[in-house]
Design a protein around this motif. Structure first.
Motif, PDB file in Angstrom:
ATOM      1  N   HIS A  41       0.836  -1.197   0.000  1.00  0.00           N
ATOM      2  CA  HIS A  41       0.000   0.000   0.000  1.00  0.00           C
ATOM      3  C   HIS A  41       0.878   1.256   0.000  1.00  0.00           C
ATOM      4  O   HIS A  41       0.557   2.238  -0.665  1.00  0.00           O
ATOM      5  CB  HIS A  41      -0.945  -0.014   1.210  1.00  0.00           C
ATOM      6  N   SER A  42       1.968   1.219   0.738  1.00  0.00           N
ATOM      7  CA  SER A  42       2.896   2.357   0.772  1.00  0.00           C
ATOM      8  C   SER A  42       3.514   2.586  -0.596  1.00  0.00           C
ATOM      9  O   SER A  42       3.708   3.725  -1.013  1.00  0.00           O
ATOM     10  CB  SER A  42       3.999   2.114   1.803  1.00  0.00           C
ATOM     11  N   GLU A  48       1.824   7.166  -6.624  1.00  0.00           N
ATOM     12  CA  GLU A  48       0.908   8.294  -6.813  1.00  0.00           C
ATOM     13  C   GLU A  48       1.655   9.619  -6.714  1.00  0.00           C
ATOM     14  O   GLU A  48       1.442  10.518  -7.524  1.00  0.00           O
ATOM     15  CB  GLU A  48      -0.203   8.247  -5.762  1.00  0.00           C
ATOM     16  N   LYS A  49       2.533   9.746  -5.724  1.00  0.00           N
ATOM     17  CA  LYS A  49       3.293  10.986  -5.551  1.00  0.00           C
ATOM     18  C   LYS A  49       4.231  11.227  -6.732  1.00  0.00           C
ATOM     19  O   LYS A  49       4.352  12.358  -7.208  1.00  0.00           O
ATOM     20  CB  LYS A  49       4.087  10.955  -4.242  1.00  0.00           C
ATOM     21  N   LEU A  50       4.895  10.167  -7.194  1.00  0.00           N
ATOM     22  CA  LEU A  50       5.774  10.314  -8.355  1.00  0.00           C
ATOM     23  C   LEU A  50       4.986  10.701  -9.594  1.00  0.00           C
ATOM     24  O   LEU A  50       5.445  11.519 -10.397  1.00  0.00           O
ATOM     25  CB  LEU A  50       6.551   9.018  -8.605  1.00  0.00           C
ATOM     26  N   ASP A  55       3.855  14.608 -13.756  1.00  0.00           N
ATOM     27  CA  ASP A  55       2.645  14.861 -14.523  1.00  0.00           C
ATOM     28  C   ASP A  55       2.992  15.588 -15.816  1.00  0.00           C
ATOM     29  O   ASP A  55       3.927  16.381 -15.883  1.00  0.00           O
ATOM     30  CB  ASP A  55       1.690  15.718 -13.685  1.00  0.00           C
ATOM     31  N   LYS A  56       2.253  15.304 -16.870  1.00  0.00           N
ATOM     32  CA  LYS A  56       2.493  15.903 -18.187  1.00  0.00           C
ATOM     33  C   LYS A  56       2.557  17.426 -18.105  1.00  0.00           C
ATOM     34  O   LYS A  56       3.395  18.054 -18.736  1.00  0.00           O
ATOM     35  CB  LYS A  56       1.376  15.468 -19.143  1.00  0.00           C
ATOM     36  N   ASN A  57       1.709  18.017 -17.308  1.00  0.00           N
ATOM     37  CA  ASN A  57       1.682  19.474 -17.179  1.00  0.00           C
ATOM     38  C   ASN A  57       2.982  20.019 -16.597  1.00  0.00           C
ATOM     39  O   ASN A  57       3.375  21.126 -16.883  1.00  0.00           O
ATOM     40  CB  ASN A  57       0.508  19.915 -16.310  1.00  0.00           C
TER      41      ASN A  57
END
Length: 82
Positions: A41-42, A48-50, A55-57
């Motif tokens: 889970h960690s 998710e944080k990476l 992120d593309k933006n």
């Protein structure tokens, strides 16, 4: 630490059989299973944080860094013989 939990009968039987096959106490099996669940889970949280960071933006909003890097690379390779 001792704790009491409620689990379905089928899961209990499966855990009991697995612990016997592995030659470990049932409580150790439960502890190990919980530990692995928390680690997995960690890892999802880390992913998710990476994903947020990469992120593309993020890249679209900072093209100047990419342009500078390409320009610097071209300058450094200008006199390269190959």
């Amino acid at each position: 630490m001792k704790t009491a939990i409620s689990i379905p009968d089928e899961l209990f039987v499966s855990a009991e059989n697995t612990a016997k096959k592995l030659g470990i106490p049932r409580s150790q099996l439960f502890a190990k299973a919980l530990e692995e669940f928390i680690q997995n889970h960690s890892k999802e949280k880390i992913t998710e944080k990476l994903n947020e960071v990469y992120d593309k933006n993020f890249f679209e909003s900072d093209n100047s860094i990419s342009n500078i890097s390409v320009s610097t690379l071209r300058k450094s390779l200008k006199n390269d013989s190959w």
